[in-house]
Write an enzyme that holds these catalytic residues in place. Structure first.
Site, PDB file in Angstrom:
ATOM      1  N   LYS A  71       0.729  -1.293   0.130  1.00  0.00           N
ATOM      2  CA  LYS A  71       0.055   0.093  -0.145  1.00  0.00           C
ATOM      3  C   LYS A  71       0.881   1.348  -0.049  1.00  0.00           C
ATOM      4  CE  LYS A  71      -4.112  -1.777   2.469  1.00  0.00           C
ATOM      5  NZ  LYS A  71      -3.677  -3.242   2.300  1.00  0.00           N
TER       6      LYS A  71
ATOM      7  N   GLU B 219      -3.285   7.120   7.417  1.00  0.00           N
ATOM      8  CA  GLU B 219      -4.120   7.972   6.410  1.00  0.00           C
ATOM      9  C   GLU B 219      -5.219   8.767   7.314  1.00  0.00           C
ATOM     10  OE1 GLU B 219      -4.187   5.004   2.292  1.00  0.00           O
ATOM     11  OE2 GLU B 219      -5.990   5.280   3.844  1.00  0.00           O
TER      12      GLU B 219
ATOM     13  N   HIS C   8     -14.453  -3.981   7.861  1.00  0.00           N
ATOM     14  CA  HIS C   8     -13.526  -3.878   6.724  1.00  0.00           C
ATOM     15  C   HIS C   8     -13.603  -4.772   5.791  1.00  0.00           C
ATOM     16  CE1 HIS C   8     -11.935  -0.493   8.859  1.00  0.00           C
ATOM     17  NE2 HIS C   8     -11.417  -1.248   9.753  1.00  0.00           N
TER      18      HIS C   8
ATOM     19  N   ARG D 183      -6.867  -8.375  -9.635  1.00  0.00           N
ATOM     20  CA  ARG D 183      -7.532  -9.772 -10.021  1.00  0.00           C
ATOM     21  C   ARG D 183      -9.007  -9.419 -10.150  1.00  0.00           C
ATOM     22  NH1 ARG D 183     -10.395  -9.624  -5.562  1.00  0.00           N
ATOM     23  NH2 ARG D 183      -9.391  -9.049  -3.357  1.00  0.00           N
TER      24      ARG D 183
END
Length: 664
Positions: A125, A213, A248, A306
């Site tokens: 990430k 973040e 999540h 994917r």
């Protein structure tokens, strides 16, 4: 232009519903199909639907579906290399593993997916976010510093979090699925969150690297489906809204998003295409964004390199077969449409039906799926990889049973169809989230298109346990009564008398609760159970049409061993008949016996036969659905039997330990 190789055989390196899904499209295009399977999946539908199936190892994923060597050995065993062999990874397992993509290329196999370099570019990430910033893709303000000790120390992360400002998200740089992720709202929570996320990330993904973040409160999770070919063409196929999540993890997905208009769609689509171009992407991919609560600003989250679990909603609104497109692109074909050719029709909503208990903290369940009847009807699609009955939901893999998708001319039509589909869906034998999904779909905020990423935490943080009311219990008692009569060779109505009803008591047990019901036949498939009049109007195998106090009701039921499973509406229920169980045995069985709550593996035995144990003492630890379950003594007792050992695979309700509370 990338070099491609011809192939006529496709090996699906996956299992379950996605393997079955790939087989359908591959066969429609005229390809020979091969599936792989673990010992736990022998005889599963995906092994029977393919032209050939190859066993690749034991049940544990690390030794089968996650083993690159095992899958490459299976590819060699097909003997198809000479005429061309491609590998479709599905999703999960090795689908986003750059080492696997590279190993396929090195072995001369066509990988139906992006090049290893593209997977690597988005696999971390922090690195992905730095690249997206370079490509001018909007990103959430945060910190994605180097993976060195100096860039990942507690002090550095604390300092950067203070600069960003709370609330802040702490995220594992590698992996996904909600693991290694923490939302921090208060300063006192920050250091513990960093330390626990780092530990979880290292255990789950082998990397302790974290990013920070700015937390977007009341935002929406909106993702863009992109497609690219080997000729430099990149397009997007509109968006999906995946805001309804728990921990999540996505629960409901829909397309298009109720929060996105044509102008915003064009902007997000352009950003997603730019992201794909920046890494030389090929095939199907998804660029995930967080849409701010203001409905205008959006930020890059990550890219899934994917096919997505939720791809059917995109297929239903575009009329495209995304798996077929993947195969054609891998074969070197150009995309058959341009951006201007993409047309949207109607609305589609998908739910993930899981084997889990929402009221127990969404605890995954495993065991025998005694009866499975997917819903059918106008605008419905069900993707699954199950037999109608007798299949085991394995503790070794993801507990998703099926994806149920509804399409309609409008969002409301799709929502209504999906609610009805879930009400008609039959999944007996284990607990599922079926009723929970209906509650989500019926909620006013979801119906109005207002659901954000806080929807479940706000409204369904602690789902209520299913309630067994009198009607449900009375129907169960009636079914047990009829079963007992039939076992004795009697007509259930034989106890009816013209001088009055001859009631028979039925003692039911469900969980730790017991209840006695009096069943009295009235003749002609009519009964009085407690104070309710119940008539059986129609019998159709496992389905009954009942009239309960003058109202028509449909139920579905199945007997499995000593347990009755039945469904009335969205309520699934299981109980045992203990009418003829000796009283002492009936009262003390729960205390004297420890039985497996689900299928699993014994990972620790902490007592021995003949040992005196105390109430609350751990005796056996079993692992199921990637979680450990501690089995403890309910009373002070002596261990009489301990018939399991470390490494044993146990079935639901299998005896793990027998205790004698009265022993000296």
């Amino acid at each position: 232009m990338a070099v491609t190789k011809p192939f006529d055989t496709i090996l699906i390196a996956n299992r379950g519903e996605i393997a079955c899904r790939v087989i359908r499209s591959a066969r429609a295009l005229g390809f020979f199909t091969v599936t792989v399977y673990s010992e736990a999946d022998a005889g599963a539908p995906h092994t029977l639907q393919a032209d050939r199936a190859i066993c690749i190892g034991p049940a544990e994923a690390k030794q089968s579906y996650l083993s690159i060597e095992a899958i490459l050995n299976a590819a060699r065993a097909t003997g198809a290399q000479s005429r061309g062999l491609a590998v479709h990874p599905g999703y999960g397992f090795l689908s986003e593993n750059e080492a696997f993509a590279q190993a396929c290329a090195d072995a001369g196999l066509v990988f139906i997916g992006p090049p290893a370099s593209a997977i690597a570019a988005m696999g971390n990430k922090a690195a992905a976010k730095r690249r997206m910033i370079e490509a001018k893709v909007p990103c959430v303000p945060g910190y994605q510093g180097p993976s060195t000790d100096s860039g990942q120390s507690d002090a550095v992360l604390l300092h950067e979090a203070e600069k960003i400002g709370l609330p802040v998200m702490v995220k594992a740089a590698a992996g996904g699925g909600g693991r290694g992720m923490r939302l921090v709202r208060q300063h006192a929570e920050l250091l513990p969150a960093i330390q626990s996320a780092r530990s979880e990330a290292e255990n789950a993904f082998g990397s302790p690297e974290l990013i920070l973040e700015k937390a977007v409160v009341d935002g929406r999770h909106v993702e863009i489906q992109v497609f690219a070919d080997t000729h430099g063409n990149v397009i997007h196929l509109s968006e999906r809204d995946c805001s309804v999540q728990r921990r999540h993890q996505k629960v409901i997905e829909e397309a298009p998003s109720p929060a996105v208009n044509a102008d915003l769609r064009a902007k997000m689509g352009a950003a997603a295409v730019a992201a794909a171009r920046a890494i030389g992407y090929v095939g199907a991919g998804t660029v995930e964004f967080l849409l701010d609560g203001n409905g205008h600003d959006f930020y890059f989250l990550e890219m899934n390199t994917r096919l997505q679990v939720e791809h059917p909603v995109t297929e239903l609104i575009t009329g495209l077969d995304l798996v077929a497109l993947q195969i054609r692109v891998a074969a070197g074909d150009r995309l058959p449409l341009s951006q201007d050719d993409v047309q949207l029709s109607g609305h589609a909503i998908e739910v993930r039906l899981y084997a889990e208990a929402p009221h127990k903290g969404f605890l995954p369940q495993s065991g025998d799926l005694v009866l499975w009847r997917p819903p059918t009807g106008e605008g419905l699609r069900v993707d699954h990889g199950l037999h109608e009955s007798g299949q085991v939901i394995s503790p070794f893999y993801d507990p998703m049973i099926a994806k149920i998708i509804a399409h309609g001319a409008t969002r409301e039509e799709a929502r209504r169809r999906l609610v009805v589909a879930l009400e008609r869906c039959v999944a007996l034998g284990i607990e599922t989230n079926r009723g929970f999904l209906v509650d989500l779909l019926r909620h006013d905020d979801f119906a109005a298109g207002r659901a954000t990423t806080r929807f479940i935490p706000q409204h369904f943080e602690t789902p209520a346990a299913p309630v067994a009311d009198d009607t449900l219990l009375n129907i169960a008692a009636l079914l047990w009564f009829e079963r007992a009569a039939a076992a004795c060779g009697h007509d259930p109505a034989a106890s009816w008398s013209s001088t009055g009803r001859l009631g028979s008591p039925v003692l039911l047990q469900y969980g730790e609760t017991k209840t006695k019901r009096l069943v009295a036949p009235s003749g002609g498939n009519r009964y009085r159970v407690q104070d309710q009049e119940i008539a059986i109007l129609r019998r159709d195998g496992c389905r009954l049409r009942l009239q309960v106090d003058g109202q028509g009701r449909d139920i579905v039921f199945a007997f499995a061993s000593d347990t009755l499973h039945l469904a009335l509406g969205v309520r699934d229920f299981a109980c045992r008949d203990i009418t003829y169980q000796p009283p002492a045995e009936a009262e003390g069985a729960a205390e004297r016996e420890l039985r497996a709550p689900m299928n699993g593996k014994i990972v620790a035995v902490l007592a021995a036969e003949g040992e005196r144990v105390s109430k609350g003492q751990r005796l056996v630890i079993m692992e199921a659905m990637k979680m450990q379950h501690e089995m403890v003594a309910r009373v002070d007792a002596v261990v009489e039997k301990l018939p399991v050992k470390v490494g044993d695979q146990v079935a639901t309700r299998q005896l793990l330990a027998a205790l004698n509370p009265a022993a000296e």
